[in-house]
Design a protein around this motif. Structure first.
Motif, mmCIF file in Angstrom:
data_model
loop_
_atom_site.group_PDB
_atom_site.id
_atom_site.type_symbol
_atom_site.label_atom_id
_atom_site.label_comp_id
_atom_site.label_asym_id
_atom_site.label_seq_id
_atom_site.Cartn_x
_atom_site.Cartn_y
_atom_site.Cartn_z
ATOM 1 N N LYS A 163 0.822 -1.216 0.000
ATOM 2 C CA LYS A 163 0.000 0.000 0.000
ATOM 3 C C LYS A 163 0.853 1.261 0.000
ATOM 4 O O LYS A 163 0.563 2.248 0.681
ATOM 5 C CB LYS A 163 -0.958 -0.005 1.204
ATOM 6 N N LEU A 164 1.910 1.239 -0.818
ATOM 7 C CA LEU A 164 2.820 2.371 -0.889
ATOM 8 C C LEU A 164 2.302 3.488 -1.786
ATOM 9 O O LEU A 164 2.744 4.638 -1.671
ATOM 10 C CB LEU A 164 4.195 1.910 -1.403
ATOM 11 N N GLY A 165 1.377 3.183 -2.663
ATOM 12 C CA GLY A 165 0.862 4.162 -3.608
ATOM 13 C C GLY A 165 0.231 5.368 -2.956
ATOM 14 O O GLY A 165 0.226 6.464 -3.541
ATOM 15 N N ARG A 166 -0.265 5.224 -1.746
ATOM 16 C CA ARG A 166 -0.913 6.359 -1.060
ATOM 17 C C ARG A 166 0.084 7.447 -0.689
ATOM 18 O O ARG A 166 -0.293 8.591 -0.424
ATOM 19 C CB ARG A 166 -1.649 5.861 0.195
ATOM 20 N N PHE A 167 1.383 7.104 -0.672
ATOM 21 C CA PHE A 167 2.410 8.088 -0.328
ATOM 22 C C PHE A 167 2.970 8.800 -1.568
ATOM 23 O O PHE A 167 3.769 9.720 -1.435
ATOM 24 C CB PHE A 167 3.561 7.410 0.427
ATOM 25 N N LEU A 168 2.549 8.383 -2.726
ATOM 26 C CA LEU A 168 3.071 8.921 -3.977
ATOM 27 C C LEU A 168 2.604 10.359 -4.204
ATOM 28 O O LEU A 168 1.431 10.684 -4.023
ATOM 29 C CB LEU A 168 2.597 8.035 -5.127
#
Length: 227
Positions: free
Chosen positions: A93-98
């Motif tokens: 769920k790293l995409g939320r930090f993009l």
């Protein structure tokens, strides 16, 4: 709202250079719209790619029973391909930090395989420069090791190649893929694909990218044909 630094703390990973870590999650479209932000994640992506190659190579080299050079090369390519890296990003769920530009955000960039894959490599690059390979190991053990140890993982098995080889063992014809439907919101579309031999539908598949849908269609066809 959770930040990447909160997330890393939960993983018991420190971060000394916060500016560099933020760069790992900064897409070029964001830089274009925010002139005070001078760097995107492309240089860190370069570093992360090298780190990923070394880590995965060592992991495969140490597997028991030993794999041949050709098998290691093939498996590594599948483990670090764009689609696989994007999937690792989604699992973590790293995409939320993009950080994306407005236009890229509106056109579904936050869920695009190429952007997620580049971000994942940049993240590994920043992590390595900040904490060394031990921190990288924590992340990759969570998402990449299961792909190595699970021989039936759909991310690792190239069903398109398997299907083509199976078909050509009986005929010299090639299968081909057709996109029959694309549904859902623009930032998270679903692709429906069929695989055909001549005009005969061999299998159907769906996925969040056209490549994934083709793989699932090939899997459907392959499993039907080898029963």
């Amino acid at each position: 709202m959770e930040t990447i630094f909160d997330w890393l703390k939960k993983k018991k990973i420190a971060c000394h250079d916060r500016k560099r870590m933020m760069e790992a999650f900064t897409h070029s479209s964001y830089v274009n719209e925010h002139k005070k932000q001078t760097h995107d994640n492309e240089r860190l992506e370069f570093m992360g790619d090298a780190v990923l190659q070394v880590w995965s190579s060592e992991k495969l080299f140490k597997l028991e029973p030993e794999l041949s050079e050709g098998k290691m090369t093939t498996l590594r390519a599948q483990l670090v391909c764009e689609e696989a890296l994007a999937e690792y990003s989604r699992k973590l769920k790293l995409g939320r930090f993009l950080r994306l530009g407005i236009g890229e955000e509106k056109t579904g960039g936050r869920n695009r395989d190429s952007i997620l894959a580049d971000m994942f490599e940049a993240f590994l690059g920043a992590l390595y420069l900040d904490q060394g390979m031990a921190a990288v190991d924590i992340i990759l053990e969570e998402v990449l090791t299961p792909m190595i140890t699970s021989p039936k993982s759909e991310l690792v098995i190239d069903y398109k190649t398997r299907l083509q080889e199976y078909v050509q063992s009986d005929t010299r014809k090639n299968v081909h893929y057709e996109l029959v439907k694309m549904s859902g919101p623009s930032n998270q579309p679903t692709f429906d694909v069929i695989v055909l031999l001549d005009d005969i539908i061999l299998g159907k598949g769906s996925g969040q990218s056209k490549k994934r849908a083709e793989q699932m269609a090939a899997k459907d066809a392959f499993e039907k044909m080898v029963k």
